[in-house]
Design a protein around this motif. Structure first.
Motif: not given
Lengths: 352, 352
Positions: B264-267
């Motif tokens: 996903i690459g984000r929190r």
């Protein structure tokens, strides 16, 4: 040059797709298969020709419910290589420039590297010597500058750099060296419910830093060469992720098809590339049933950008190459070759 | 039981969000922060109480532009564990049942395995002996039944199985044993522009086979334990991908935070789990700024489903456990615990 209609704030596309959702209105006004329009016409930076036509034909065939090639919206996946396909890759991959320019900061933190190769050569500023660094040396530089820090630190550093660094030939930020015709393709596909992905040999984390702003592609739709991270806790108990040197996905060549399976989990309907590194991605896309669009960008425009690969009749060893063999495969399999010189009316947005 | 308003075809949500896009109409009718409604009210299978309230409060706080916790739509990511969080995990993970039931087909193709453990035990049909298989034995069975075939073959086999296999207690397909209240949460979050992901310790490819149909979650939004694939060519030149036994991502515990970064690459802003395997995912979510929703499902309803973990006062070694330590961390960090018994008016859609 045609004059273009002015863009009108909350745009025509949103309005049209909104109207399409209202059953009472949409019937007579907007047939289900009508492609969304952009102001000034579709793909306006493209010249009329077989490349533009192939894109238009593909989209029409896959969105028209009455077409034998109709693809339901949730299956509409399109993948794009980045370097040399969406933006300039010459004379060096942008990410490699970033890594070289990060070396002084890394050495400042680890002074023991100052007299160790390849860091010593990079610090010398001798461009010829840097250009001659081996792949093994480059890997050492990539590992030292892309790993060993937290995900947030890396994102912060890369963001700061990409906002200020410039390409020497144009004296403009790298992020302005994206191909306007390709931005129009991305937009056109998205307007027709395609989910657009970058599938790059470059670092996944690096490209994610700017992909949303530059291409309208969110981080989760960037597939790239990826290392692992390691979860840990700071002294205050706060968790963090450290970027590790362990390679999880080498997103080049066969790795592009494998990366698509890992990160997307379904076969694309459209794939765009420009080198042998994209070959398996195009083959994988093309092996699916129905209409599949496979396109390769040929760099044959030394005046507006660069000419290399088959356009020069010789392979270029520095970057992923568009070899004669790939050109032959493209011809044989009816992959569409985009000639930058002939098919693009405009290369960069800043030209006009 | 309250009576619920009938559902009305092309639904109210689509209509409302459509109207919201029309500047001329939306202003007075629909304030920007109004949560989308579902017929019969929001989260109708939930009882009033702190768990339901926490979900409603979180969504309102993050979609209201005037809220200090406002989150722009592109950042709205919510992650869900699957086994024990979205569907029943007792008495055995569904995927493990699949693997055990695939053993005869694998042995038919490789007769040399017939008298080799652990395959011999599985073929014996002795349930007690099967239940006693070690983790190492289970791994051998998973490798033999989940790898070594093409991606298409696997998808075909798993799809066929999941469409017919039934859970013994309810004599219903596993895909009906999803928790109706959680389906409503998924829907409610998506209605408010959250992108919903499954982040499962289970096999990524397995869950992708049915996630779209069962949860409305497309393959590319399923993150799970993932092996590599290998690209190759058939005799006719057609490319294929073979599922390999090489583990790329062990999506459990710390691996869930690492998997979120990779895929996903984000929190995330919201995370739902039910066991120690979800701990780091909730910690990683909670360490972000602003409003973050962290929830754990407590299985305390032996009548309608099962009671295990803290509800029984003892850990359960067969499945990811909700240990007393995790319960303590939840209390300390104000993670919300969902009591199946008290917070859910209905567990399964087929109940009424």
């Amino acid at each position: 040059m045609k004059s273009t209609a002015p863009s009108s704030g909350i745009n025509r596309r949103v309005l049209l797709s909104t109207l399409a959702l209202l059953p009472a209105l949409s019937g007579p006004l907007l047939p289900d298969s009508a492609p969304a329009q952009t102001p000034g016409g579709l793909l306006q930076s493209w010249n009329e020709g077989p490349a533009k036509q192939a894109i238009l034909d593909f989209v029409r065939a896959t969105i028209d419910r009455s077409s034998p090639s109709y693809v339901s919206p949730e299956d509409r996946i399109a993948v794009f290589d980045q370097d040399g396909t969406l933006w300039v890759e010459h004379p060096m991959y942008t990410q490699v420039v970033y890594c070289l320019e990060r070396v002084p900061a890394v050495v400042a933190k680890k002074p023991e590297l100052r007299n160790v190769e390849p860091f010593k050569t990079v610090l010398s500023g001798n461009r010829e010597a840097v250009a001659k660094l081996s792949m093994r040396d480059l890997e050492k530089i990539l590992a030292a500058t892309l790993t060993g820090m937290s995900v947030e630190e890396f994102n912060g550093e890369a963001k700061k750099w990409i906002e200020t660094a410039k390409h020497a030939r144009w004296n403009r930020p790298y992020t302005e060296l994206v191909y306007q015709p390709m931005l129009e393709v991305l937009r056109y596909l998205r307007d027709n419910a395609y989910k657009t992905y970058i599938v790059t040999g470059g670092g996944q984390d690096f490209v994610r830093v700017y992909a949303e702003k530059v291409y309208g592609i969110p981080p989760e739709q960037v597939v790239g060469t990826a290392g692992g991270t390691k979860f840990g806790y700071a002294r205050d108990g706060k968790p963090f992720l450290t970027k590790e040197a362990k390679l999880l996905l080498n997103d080049n060549n066969a790795g592009k098809a494998e990366g698509i399976q890992l990160m997307i989990g379904r076969r694309p309907y459209a794939a765009f590339g420009n080198s042998t590194g994209d070959r398996q991605m195009l083959e994988w896309t093309g092996a699916g049933s129905g209409a599949r669009l496979k396109m390769l960008l040929l760099h044959d425009d030394a005046a507006r950008e660069y000419a290399y690969g088959p356009a020069q009749g010789l392979p270029d060893s520095r970057v992923g190459t568009f070899t004669p063999a790939l050109y032959g495969e493209a011809k044989k399999k009816d992959w569409k070759v985009i000639s930058m010189k002939n098919d693009w009316r405009r290369v960069f947005a800043f030209e006009n």
